[in-house]
Design a protein around this motif. Structure first.
Motif, short mmCIF file in Angstrom:
data_model
loop_
_atom_site.label_atom_id
_atom_site.label_comp_id
_atom_site.label_asym_id
_atom_site.label_seq_id
_atom_site.Cartn_x
_atom_site.Cartn_y
_atom_site.Cartn_z
N PHE A 198 0.82 -1.21 0.00
CA PHE A 198 0.00 0.00 0.00
C PHE A 198 0.85 1.26 0.00
CE2 PHE A 198 -3.16 -3.11 1.02
CZ PHE A 198 -4.31 -2.62 0.39
N VAL A 199 2.07 1.19 0.53
CA VAL A 199 2.99 2.33 0.41
C VAL A 199 3.34 2.57 -1.06
CG1 VAL A 199 5.34 3.12 0.90
CG2 VAL A 199 3.95 2.12 2.73
N VAL A 200 3.64 1.50 -1.78
CA VAL A 200 3.94 1.63 -3.20
C VAL A 200 2.73 2.17 -3.96
CG1 VAL A 200 4.49 0.33 -5.29
CG2 VAL A 200 5.76 -0.11 -3.19
N SER A 201 1.54 1.71 -3.60
CA SER A 201 0.33 2.20 -4.25
C SER A 201 0.15 3.69 -4.03
CB SER A 201 -0.90 1.44 -3.72
OG SER A 201 -0.80 0.05 -3.97
N GLY A 202 0.43 4.17 -2.81
CA GLY A 202 0.32 5.60 -2.53
C GLY A 202 1.33 6.42 -3.30
N ALA A 203 2.56 5.90 -3.39
CA ALA A 203 3.60 6.62 -4.15
C ALA A 203 3.24 6.71 -5.62
CB ALA A 203 4.94 5.92 -3.96
N ALA A 204 2.66 5.65 -6.17
CA ALA A 204 2.26 5.66 -7.58
C ALA A 204 1.19 6.72 -7.83
CB ALA A 204 1.75 4.28 -7.99
N ALA A 205 0.25 6.87 -6.90
CA ALA A 205 -0.81 7.88 -7.07
C ALA A 205 -0.22 9.29 -7.05
CB ALA A 205 -1.86 7.72 -5.98
N LEU A 206 0.79 9.51 -6.21
CA LEU A 206 1.44 10.83 -6.20
C LEU A 206 2.12 11.11 -7.54
CD1 LEU A 206 3.06 11.11 -2.65
CD2 LEU A 206 1.13 12.42 -3.57
#
Length: 442
Positions: A198-206
């Motif tokens: 989920f950290v990677v998912s958040g970074a991708a959205a940014l």
């Protein structure tokens, strides 16, 4: 001797500019300059959507882990799997309608930031049913601010002649994002646990916010008389359009079927893998295999992307509404049998059927959204896409929840009959889209 015609003093010499086609007099021309790089614009919009999608199916991809660690029932898992789309449905009418009044680029960037925050907060704070439910709903708000507003970012900046080809590419990018949303979280979770996914998912959205931030500003077209614009959530012109509502109602049936399948496909493949007692099945679906359940979900989403593009192009040639009805029948009939076959066929055959079914579901996706865009009432494209999203993603929420309820009532996820009945409901809802599209053909 050359004759020189008289010109009024205020005209400049030079070639006569081409005449523009007539347009609806109730809508004023946007003051924005047309975007000089249409291909790069389409690519950027598609990339932004894909990056925002990384976290959308992360919970579904890791569903067996969450059900074990948090001791979730099928109904609870269905709620968490579907609540993202409830958040989408609640927020979309406002966020998508806003694109009729301000630059959709601003809405997209805000939505990407919300999606990033929701995914990062899930990694840090989710610890059970209620916290997961709230944070996945917030992620749905982020998706509402990016999916259809991203489409609006693109179509507002390209020539109308390009839209028939660009819209299917954009909507097909949803499938590419879905494929990565199963694959990337699963791979990251193996190395860093589910919080890392989920950290990677958040970074991708940014990162997605940057894919549209560079684009030239564009003010949406406005009515010549501001009094005719209507309230922000005034859907009456859309509801009065038989063609637009035909595509929207067809989209409702499509979204119920699509998201019920995507929320539960990893779980049903896990059931099929356990049910196949033979060594071939265990070897084919083991960890690291190309047919491991999460990998199959990713393959299916990639096939779905190609089917969405190809299906839209074929529908444009043969008649969009009529061809889309045929697509719906094919996918619904597959759904009626899929659950029953999951417990009886060898695992590799079930995996292949799941990939086929994933493609059949998506044949109609881009065609339905393109139809809604093309038949939107003048000056109401944002409102049309808002209603399209509200009803479609409302169904996307209800589909996974209803699926989980049927599983619990029919005997649980170890029962072939339960899977058969749950997918049977999916197929029946999918068939309901066929008569809805008669409105679009009228």
């Amino acid at each position: 001797m050359v004759a020189i015609s008289a010109r009024p003093a205020h005209h400049n010499s030079g070639p006569t500019p081409p005449r523009r086609p007539p347009k609806d007099p109730s809508v004023t021309e946007s003051a924005a300059v047309p975007h000089p790089h249409p291909r790069l614009l389409v690519l950027s919009a598609c990339a932004g959507l894909v990056l925002c999608m990384i976290g959308v199916f992360a919970f579904a991809a890791l569903l067996p882990t969450f059900m074990r660690d948090w001791d979730l029932s099928n109904t609870e898992a269905g709620w968490i799997g579907g609540i993202l789309f409830a958040g989408y449905a609640v927020a979309a009418p406002v966020l998508v309608s806003l694109t009729d009044r301000l630059d959709a680029r601003r809405v997209f960037v805000a939505g990407a930031v919300v999606a990033a925050g929701a995914n990062l907060a899930f990694a840090l704070f989710a610890e059970g049913f209620w916290s997961a439910l709230a944070l996945r709903a917030l992620a749905g708000v982020g998706l509402a601010g990016t999916y259809m507003p991203g489409l609006r970012v693109m179509v507002d900046r390209i020539a109308p002649a390009r839209r028939a080809g660009a819209v299917p590419l954009y909507t097909a990018s949803f499938s590419l994002g879905s494929a990565l949303s199963y694959l990337v979280p699963a791979l990251v979770a193996e190395a860093a646990g589910w919080p890392g996914a989920f950290v990677v998912s958040g970074a991708a959205a940014l990162l997605a916010a940057g894919t549209v931030a560079w684009m030239a500003p564009h003010a949406p077209d406005q009515p010549a008389d501001p009094r005719t614009r209507g309230a922000l959530l005034d859907f009456r012109p859309v509801l009065a359009s038989r063609a637009a509502m035909g595509y929207i109602l067809g989209y409702v049936a499509h979204m119920w079927e699509l998201f019920a399948f995507r929320a539960w496909v990893v779980a049903v493949l896990g059931f099929a893998l356990v049910a196949d007692a033979g060594p071939w099945g265990a070897a084919a679906g083991g960890p690291g295999s190309l047919l491991e359940p999460g990998a199959v979900a990713s393959w299916g989403a990639l096939v779905a992307m190609a089917c969405s593009i190809g299906g839209a192009r074929l529908a444009t040639r043969l008649g969009r509404a009529r061809t889309t009805q045929a697509y719906m029948v094919l996918s619904a009939v597959t759904a009626l049998g899929f659950g029953w076959l999951a417990g009886g066929l060898s695992y590799p055959l079930v995996a292949g059927l799941a990939i086929l079914y994933a493609g059949l579901i998506q044949l109609d996706s881009a065609a339905l959204t393109t139809g809604a865009v093309e038949t939107a009432p003048a000056g109401r494209r944002g409102a049309t896409l808002a209603l399209h999203s509200l009803l479609g993603f409302g169904a996307a929420f209800l589909g996974p929840v209803a699926f989980g309820i049927v599983l619990d009532l029919a005997g649980g996820r170890e029962s072939t009959a339960a899977w058969g009945l749950a997918f049977g409901l999916v197929g029946l809802v999918g068939l309901a889209g066929v008569p809805a599209l008669r409105r679009a053909r009228a």
